[in-house]
Design a protein around this motif. Structure first.
Motif, short mmCIF file in Angstrom:
data_model
loop_
_atom_site.label_atom_id
_atom_site.label_comp_id
_atom_site.label_asym_id
_atom_site.label_seq_id
_atom_site.Cartn_x
_atom_site.Cartn_y
_atom_site.Cartn_z
N LEU A 72 0.84 -1.20 0.00
CA LEU A 72 0.00 0.00 0.00
C LEU A 72 0.88 1.25 0.00
O LEU A 72 0.58 2.24 -0.68
N ARG A 90 -7.53 8.59 -0.68
CA ARG A 90 -8.13 7.28 -0.46
C ARG A 90 -7.13 6.30 0.16
O ARG A 90 -7.44 5.62 1.15
N GLU A 94 -6.84 4.22 3.87
CA GLU A 94 -6.58 2.77 3.96
C GLU A 94 -5.34 2.50 4.80
O GLU A 94 -5.30 1.54 5.59
N ARG A 95 -4.32 3.33 4.63
CA ARG A 95 -3.08 3.12 5.38
C ARG A 95 -3.31 3.31 6.87
O ARG A 95 -2.83 2.53 7.69
#
Length: 295
Positions: A72, A90, A94-95
């Motif tokens: 990622l 985005r 997520e991270r």
């Protein structure tokens, strides 16, 4: 030599923290008769910090989740190079979620082994995982299972890895429990290219920031110059008005001076005429008095 040290280090960094020092010293003593140089290297291995131990635990027991997080990070670096803000927003979300989940998993496993991390240690774990997503070399350190101290990302600068990994030349990615090898890091040429791109981008952004700051300074100076010009014009107008008033006052003073001189002359003449009149009056009275006496 490096391969042998790599294997021994992985064995040592997989044991409980309280057992590390004794196990390391024992292993070094065992190696000393047959390989003194390797024994010296083993004896020099540093005990990992609590947060580094938790991250090493994740590298061994959660390799798939850790690999997904570091991948990622690679996607985020690509989006950053392409200035894709939507993707960065985005992926950033997520991270954050992945880092929190992985750190909590590490904390739970460490607690299960009798070493529950403190809030400060857990914070260092999260910072180390974040650092692994910001720099390919840091990703290799995080996934090595040989981390000695926590890492910290510094914006666009490469993560400081000096003294961070027990065996810096060891293979950076560990094998998963099933034996499958995790994705390899970029080779040195690719890694250098990535860093050059990041450094070039960072330099461009620094120069743009400097240019914006210089433009803002010029704008501020121009506004100040305009204010000074307006003030100068106002003062010049005031001076002109005061000079006109001064000229008028000087003219009035000259007229008063002339009037004063004329008044003084008139006063002198009037005084002289009054003296003459009084003298003539006395003479006339004396003459009248003399006539009366003769009568």
């Amino acid at each position: 030599m490096v391969a042998a040290l790599d294997v021994l280090a992985r064995e040592l960094y997989a044991i409980q923290p309280q057992d590390f020092t004794a196990a390391r010293n024992t292993r070094a003593q065992e190696l000393k008769p047959s390989d003194a140089a390797l024994a010296k290297q083993v004896a020099a291995l540093r005990k990992p910090a609590p947060s580094a131990w938790v991250v090493n635990l994740l590298a061994r027991e959660h390799p798939d989740d850790l690999t997904a997080l570091l991948a990622l990070g690679e996607r985020m670096r690509t989006a950053q190079e392409q200035l894709d803000r939507d993707a960065l927003r985005r992926l950033g979300g997520e991270r954050r979620a992945a880092v929190t989940a992985l750190a909590q998993a590490g904390a739970a496993r460490a607690a299960g082994l009798g070493h529950p991390p403190t809030a400060a240690v857990l914070g260092d774990v999260e910072q180390t995982l974040l650092a692994g997503t910001s720099d390919p070399a840091a990703a290799g350190a995080v996934a090595s299972g040989l981390l000695v101290k926590p890492l910290r990302a510094g914006g666009f600068d490469p993560v400081d890895l000096l003294g961070a990994v027990a065996v810096p030349d060891a293979a950076p990615w560990v094998a998963s429990p099933g034996g499958a090898q995790s994705p390899a890091l970029p080779d040195p040429v690719q890694l250098a290219d990535v860093r050059r791109r990041r450094e070039t981008r960072a330099e461009a952004e620094r120069q743009e920031h400097n240019a914006d700051a210089a433009a803002a300074e010029v704008d501020a100076l121009e506004r100040r110059a305009h204010r000074l010009e307006v003030r100068r014009a106002s003062l010049e107008a005031e001076i002109a008005e005061l000079r006109e008033q001064l000229d008028t006052a000087e003219a009035a003073l000259g007229a008063v001076t002339n009037d004063d001189d004329a008044l003084a002359e008139a006063r002198t003449q009037a005084t002289r005429a009054a003296d003459d009149a009084r003298a003539r009056a006395r003479d006339a009275r004396d003459a009248a008095d003399a006539l009366e006496k003769t009568d």
